[in-house]
Motif scaffolding. Sequence first.
Motif, short mmCIF file in Angstrom:
data_model
loop_
_atom_site.label_atom_id
_atom_site.label_comp_id
_atom_site.label_asym_id
_atom_site.label_seq_id
_atom_site.Cartn_x
_atom_site.Cartn_y
_atom_site.Cartn_z
N SER A 1 -11.46 -13.03 11.95
CA SER A 1 -11.12 -10.98 12.21
C SER A 1 -10.85 -10.51 11.22
O SER A 1 -9.96 -11.27 10.73
N GLU A 2 -11.12 -9.10 11.94
CA GLU A 2 -10.43 -8.33 9.64
C GLU A 2 -9.60 -7.27 11.22
O GLU A 2 -10.03 -7.19 12.25
N LEU A 3 -8.36 -7.14 10.77
CA LEU A 3 -7.46 -6.10 11.37
C LEU A 3 -7.61 -5.05 10.28
O LEU A 3 -7.58 -4.96 9.13
N ASN A 4 -8.22 -3.46 10.09
CA ASN A 4 -7.82 -2.68 9.64
C ASN A 4 -7.23 -1.63 9.97
O ASN A 4 -6.94 -1.50 10.93
N VAL A 5 -6.72 -1.24 9.06
CA VAL A 5 -5.29 0.15 9.95
C VAL A 5 -5.58 1.35 8.35
O VAL A 5 -5.03 1.32 7.68
N ASN A 6 -6.27 2.08 9.12
CA ASN A 6 -5.71 3.36 8.16
C ASN A 6 -5.17 4.67 7.81
O ASN A 6 -4.22 4.60 8.92
N ALA A 7 -4.94 5.08 7.18
CA ALA A 7 -4.08 6.43 7.18
C ALA A 7 -2.83 5.68 7.23
O ALA A 7 -2.10 5.92 8.64
N LEU A 8 -2.41 4.83 6.36
CA LEU A 8 -0.97 3.76 7.07
C LEU A 8 -0.13 4.94 6.69
O LEU A 8 0.17 6.06 6.14
N GLU A 9 0.98 4.40 7.41
CA GLU A 9 2.11 5.30 7.87
C GLU A 9 3.83 4.15 7.20
O GLU A 9 3.19 3.13 7.51
N LEU A 10 4.88 4.67 6.74
CA LEU A 10 5.88 4.05 6.44
C LEU A 10 6.17 3.72 7.83
O LEU A 10 6.03 1.87 7.66
N GLU A 11 6.11 3.71 9.02
CA GLU A 11 6.23 2.62 10.44
C GLU A 11 5.23 1.07 10.32
O GLU A 11 5.47 1.09 11.34
N ASP A 12 3.94 1.65 9.55
CA ASP A 12 3.04 0.53 9.84
C ASP A 12 3.65 -0.88 8.90
O ASP A 12 3.01 -1.61 8.91
N SER A 13 4.24 -0.57 8.09
CA SER A 13 5.00 -1.85 7.16
C SER A 13 5.60 -2.69 8.53
O SER A 13 6.87 -2.39 9.08
N ALA A 14 5.32 -4.53 8.45
CA ALA A 14 5.65 -5.10 9.18
C ALA A 14 5.20 -6.28 9.13
O ALA A 14 3.60 -6.34 8.21
N LEU A 15 5.50 -7.27 10.03
CA LEU A 15 4.72 -8.82 9.66
C LEU A 15 3.46 -8.61 10.44
O LEU A 15 3.38 -8.01 11.56
N TYR A 16 2.03 -9.10 10.19
CA TYR A 16 0.83 -9.89 11.12
C TYR A 16 0.74 -10.63 10.77
O TYR A 16 0.50 -11.11 10.39
N LYS B 1 0.99 -0.75 0.35
CA LYS B 1 0.45 -0.04 0.27
C LYS B 1 1.42 0.93 0.07
O LYS B 1 2.42 1.35 0.38
N THR B 2 0.17 2.42 -0.37
CA THR B 2 0.66 4.00 -0.09
C THR B 2 0.43 4.68 1.03
O THR B 2 -0.33 4.19 1.65
N ARG B 3 1.26 5.29 1.67
CA ARG B 3 1.01 5.94 2.98
C ARG B 3 -0.69 6.53 2.35
O ARG B 3 -0.46 7.08 0.83
N GLY B 4 -1.53 7.02 3.54
CA GLY B 4 -2.48 7.10 3.59
C GLY B 4 -3.79 6.71 3.30
O GLY B 4 -4.92 6.40 3.44
N GLN B 5 -3.28 5.36 1.99
CA GLN B 5 -4.75 4.54 2.43
C GLN B 5 -5.10 3.69 3.04
O GLN B 5 -4.01 3.30 4.57
N GLN B 6 -5.80 2.51 3.21
CA GLN B 6 -6.01 1.88 4.41
C GLN B 6 -5.68 0.48 4.36
O GLN B 6 -5.61 -0.66 2.26
#
Lengths: 110, 114
Positions: free
Chosen positions: B74-89, B13-18
């Motif tokens: 279950s579902e995990l949502n991450v809004n307004a993505l930031e670069l530091e959200d890059s990770a293994l979930y 994804k790119t920054r700001g996306q969900q």
Amino acid sequence: TQLLEQSPQFLSIQEGENLTVYCNSSSVFSSLQWYRQEPGEGPVLLVTVVTGGEVKKLKRLTFQFGDARKDSSLHITAAQPGDTGLYLCAAYQGAQKLVFGQGTRLTINP
Amino acid sequence: EAGVTQSPTHLIKTRGQQATLRCSPISGHTSVYWYQQALGLGLQFLLWYDEGEERNRGNFPPRFSGRQFPNYSSELNVNALELEDSALYLCASSLLAGATGELFFGEGSRLTVL
């Protein structure tokens, strides 16, 4: 600050050597778990220790829970390349969530 | 017996996306946990669901949210993505909610934020 501090963070040794990794905390736990995570996979439970001073053995792996139930160690005898992985200790915080240490990344070189 | 399954395996994804990540627990397990693992190191607790309710959440901003469905997936949502959200979930399920039970993990969803 980490509830569970693991050391060392990285360890690289030769096949056949022995090693010990540690998991320390200032908190007392009712139990402590050890997981191993291999690349591309999720962590898998190795053992749960419950009683202070308890020692559990899993083949060449020996797990010990500290007498005060604040710390634990994992000792591997005659390490094999198959032991390579990320070793994580974990404990329940307030019986509601399982928290993990930052892990020890172990590499066993042939 | 099928283990915990997660999808997608990879997501860019790119920054700001969900981003939306999904998890199916082991049959019979009612508790689902979500963890973030950055840089291949320790797991940071995100969320715990049991019987459809959010029971606990870690120290993450509100843009991390989720839900558990009646079938316990279950579902995990991450809004307004930031670069530091890059990770293994990582998602895990358990038979014993909030006890000393073992967590069974899926293989994770790797999120990359550009």
